[in-house]
Write a protein that holds these residues in place. Structure first.
Motif, PDB file in Angstrom:
ATOM      1  N   LEU A  74      36.045  59.435  47.041  1.00 26.46           N
ATOM      2  CA  LEU A  74      37.170  58.534  46.823  1.00 26.46           C
ATOM      3  C   LEU A  74      37.249  58.119  45.365  1.00 26.46           C
ATOM      4  CD1 LEU A  74      37.336  55.339  48.994  1.00 26.46           C
ATOM      5  CD2 LEU A  74      38.523  57.333  49.405  1.00 26.46           C
ATOM      6  N   PRO A  75      38.435  58.081  44.790  1.00 24.82           N
ATOM      7  CA  PRO A  75      38.571  57.543  43.436  1.00 24.82           C
ATOM      8  C   PRO A  75      38.357  56.025  43.431  1.00 24.82           C
ATOM      9  CG  PRO A  75      40.455  58.911  44.014  1.00 24.82           C
ATOM     10  CD  PRO A  75      39.680  58.677  45.272  1.00 24.82           C
ATOM     11  N   PHE A  76      37.622  55.545  42.441  1.00 21.92           N
ATOM     12  CA  PHE A  76      37.312  54.129  42.309  1.00 21.92           C
ATOM     13  C   PHE A  76      37.742  53.585  40.964  1.00 21.92           C
ATOM     14  CE2 PHE A  76      34.776  54.208  46.015  1.00 21.92           C
ATOM     15  CZ  PHE A  76      34.446  52.899  46.334  1.00 21.92           C
ATOM     16  N   ILE A  77      38.267  52.373  40.992  1.00 20.15           N
ATOM     17  CA  ILE A  77      38.476  51.562  39.797  1.00 20.15           C
ATOM     18  C   ILE A  77      37.511  50.391  39.950  1.00 20.15           C
ATOM     19  CG2 ILE A  77      40.058  50.076  38.510  1.00 20.15           C
ATOM     20  CD1 ILE A  77      42.368  51.768  39.806  1.00 20.15           C
ATOM     21  N   LEU A  92      28.466  56.644  37.435  1.00 24.57           N
ATOM     22  CA  LEU A  92      28.362  56.764  38.890  1.00 24.57           C
ATOM     23  C   LEU A  92      29.603  57.383  39.530  1.00 24.57           C
ATOM     24  CD1 LEU A  92      26.600  53.385  39.742  1.00 24.57           C
ATOM     25  CD2 LEU A  92      25.604  55.684  39.836  1.00 24.57           C
ATOM     26  N   GLY A  93      30.570  57.758  38.705  1.00 24.98           N
ATOM     27  CA  GLY A  93      31.731  58.466  39.237  1.00 24.98           C
ATOM     28  C   GLY A  93      33.018  57.676  39.284  1.00 24.98           C
ATOM     29  N   GLY A  94      33.031  56.467  38.756  1.00 28.92           N
ATOM     30  CA  GLY A  94      34.260  55.682  38.734  1.00 28.92           C
ATOM     31  C   GLY A  94      35.309  56.330  37.844  1.00 28.92           C
ATOM     32  N   ILE A  95      36.555  56.270  38.251  1.00 30.70           N
ATOM     33  CA  ILE A  95      37.661  56.847  37.476  1.00 30.70           C
ATOM     34  C   ILE A  95      38.007  55.963  36.295  1.00 30.70           C
ATOM     35  CG2 ILE A  95      40.095  57.571  37.539  1.00 30.70           C
ATOM     36  CD1 ILE A  95      38.130  59.361  39.141  1.00 30.70           C
ATOM     37  N   ASP A  96      38.010  54.642  36.520  1.00 31.73           N
ATOM     38  CA  ASP A  96      38.348  53.728  35.443  1.00 31.73           C
ATOM     39  C   ASP A  96      37.620  52.415  35.656  1.00 31.73           C
ATOM     40  OD1 ASP A  96      39.531  52.843  33.104  1.00 31.73           O
ATOM     41  OD2 ASP A  96      41.578  53.135  33.793  1.00 31.73           O
ATOM     42  N   PHE A  97      37.564  51.628  34.580  1.00 28.62           N
ATOM     43  CA  PHE A  97      36.943  50.314  34.598  1.00 28.62           C
ATOM     44  C   PHE A  97      37.940  49.347  33.987  1.00 28.62           C
ATOM     45  CE2 PHE A  97      34.740  46.872  32.479  1.00 28.62           C
ATOM     46  CZ  PHE A  97      33.836  46.444  33.441  1.00 28.62           C
ATOM     47  N   ILE A 107      45.852  46.960  35.231  1.00 30.94           N
ATOM     48  CA  ILE A 107      45.779  47.480  36.604  1.00 30.94           C
ATOM     49  C   ILE A 107      46.688  48.692  36.766  1.00 30.94           C
ATOM     50  CG2 ILE A 107      46.305  46.950  39.027  1.00 30.94           C
ATOM     51  CD1 ILE A 107      43.681  45.696  38.070  1.00 30.94           C
ATOM     52  N   HIS A 108      47.890  48.631  36.245  1.00 37.04           N
ATOM     53  CA  HIS A 108      48.828  49.754  36.362  1.00 37.04           C
ATOM     54  C   HIS A 108      48.299  50.993  35.650  1.00 37.04           C
ATOM     55  CE1 HIS A 108      52.779  47.908  37.934  1.00 37.04           C
ATOM     56  NE2 HIS A 108      51.753  47.192  38.341  1.00 37.04           N
ATOM     57  N   ASN A 109      47.723  50.825  34.466  1.00 38.79           N
ATOM     58  CA  ASN A 109      47.161  51.973  33.748  1.00 38.79           C
ATOM     59  C   ASN A 109      46.000  52.593  34.512  1.00 38.79           C
ATOM     60  OD1 ASN A 109      49.015  51.706  31.659  1.00 38.79           O
ATOM     61  ND2 ASN A 109      47.626  50.506  30.378  1.00 38.79           N
ATOM     62  N   ALA A 110      45.174  51.771  35.132  1.00 37.66           N
ATOM     63  CA  ALA A 110      44.057  52.287  35.927  1.00 37.66           C
ATOM     64  C   ALA A 110      44.566  53.049  37.155  1.00 37.66           C
ATOM     65  CB  ALA A 110      43.132  51.145  36.338  1.00 37.66           C
ATOM     66  N   ILE A 111      45.595  52.525  37.798  1.00 37.46           N
ATOM     67  CA  ILE A 111      46.185  53.222  38.944  1.00 37.46           C
ATOM     68  C   ILE A 111      46.786  54.551  38.493  1.00 37.46           C
ATOM     69  CG2 ILE A 111      48.028  53.126  40.689  1.00 37.46           C
ATOM     70  CD1 ILE A 111      47.426  50.045  40.828  1.00 37.46           C
ATOM     71  N   HIS A 117      44.087  61.751  38.247  1.00 36.08           N
ATOM     72  CA  HIS A 117      42.847  62.367  38.732  1.00 36.08           C
ATOM     73  C   HIS A 117      43.063  63.052  40.085  1.00 36.08           C
ATOM     74  CE1 HIS A 117      38.567  62.842  39.571  1.00 36.08           C
ATOM     75  NE2 HIS A 117      38.827  62.357  40.774  1.00 36.08           N
ATOM     76  N   MET A 118      43.783  62.395  40.967  1.00 38.58           N
ATOM     77  CA  MET A 118      43.998  62.923  42.316  1.00 38.58           C
ATOM     78  C   MET A 118      44.916  64.142  42.333  1.00 38.58           C
ATOM     79  SD  MET A 118      44.429  59.374  44.451  1.00 38.58           S
ATOM     80  CE  MET A 118      44.755  60.153  46.028  1.00 38.58           C
ATOM     81  N   PHE A 119      45.979  64.099  41.536  1.00 40.59           N
ATOM     82  CA  PHE A 119      47.017  65.118  41.633  1.00 40.59           C
ATOM     83  C   PHE A 119      47.155  66.001  40.398  1.00 40.59           C
ATOM     84  CE2 PHE A 119      48.238  61.639  44.490  1.00 40.59           C
ATOM     85  CZ  PHE A 119      48.243  62.324  45.687  1.00 40.59           C
ATOM     86  N   GLY A 120      46.389  65.693  39.357  1.00 37.52           N
ATOM     87  CA  GLY A 120      46.431  66.514  38.150  1.00 37.52           C
ATOM     88  C   GLY A 120      47.741  66.440  37.399  1.00 37.52           C
TER      89      GLY A 120
END
Length: 127
Positions: A74-77, A92-97, A107-111, A117-120
């Protein structure tokens, strides 16, 4: 396509703010919130949301434990008041912090990063 999100934070203030800001993102659909990390852990395993925003500093199971268990699926912020957690969260694999206090654009930029990441694909093509 609207994404299903779980937000986990033991602080009701940060939880409600993250929910409000995420809900205003055009690609976010259903949002489920938890102030208890163990309840969130059960929900994530059963319902398999598309991504998670999780505080790092929580009693019981903290956000780093979440990353260790779920970041390969799962993608994580990750969020925290302590910037020094950013390196660990990403290792540890987080997409964003996102550092607290966060803004709507944080929050919008992290989403957007999660979506890419999910859809390229860049989000700007879908807004």
């Amino acid at each position: 396509m609207k994404l299903e999100l779980v937000i986990v934070d033991d602080s009701h203030l940060w939880l409600s703010l993250a929910e409000k800001l995420a809900a205003s993102h055009p690609l976010v659909g259903k949002i489920t919130t938890f102030d208890d990390s163990y309840d969130a852990w059960v929900h994530i395993q059963i319902n398999k949301p598309q991504f998670v925003i999780s505080d790092i500093e929580m009693p019981g199971m903290n956000g780093l434990s979440f990353l260790e268990m779920f970041s390969d699926r799962l993608p994580f912020i990750s969020t925290s008041t302590k910037q020094e957690f950013e390196v660990v969260a990403k290792e540890l694999g987080g997409i964003d912090f996102v550092a607290k206090p966060f803004s709507k654009s944080d929050i919008h930029n992290a989403i957007d990063e999660v979506y890419s990441h999910m859809f390229g694909e860049k989000v700007s093509n879908y807004k």
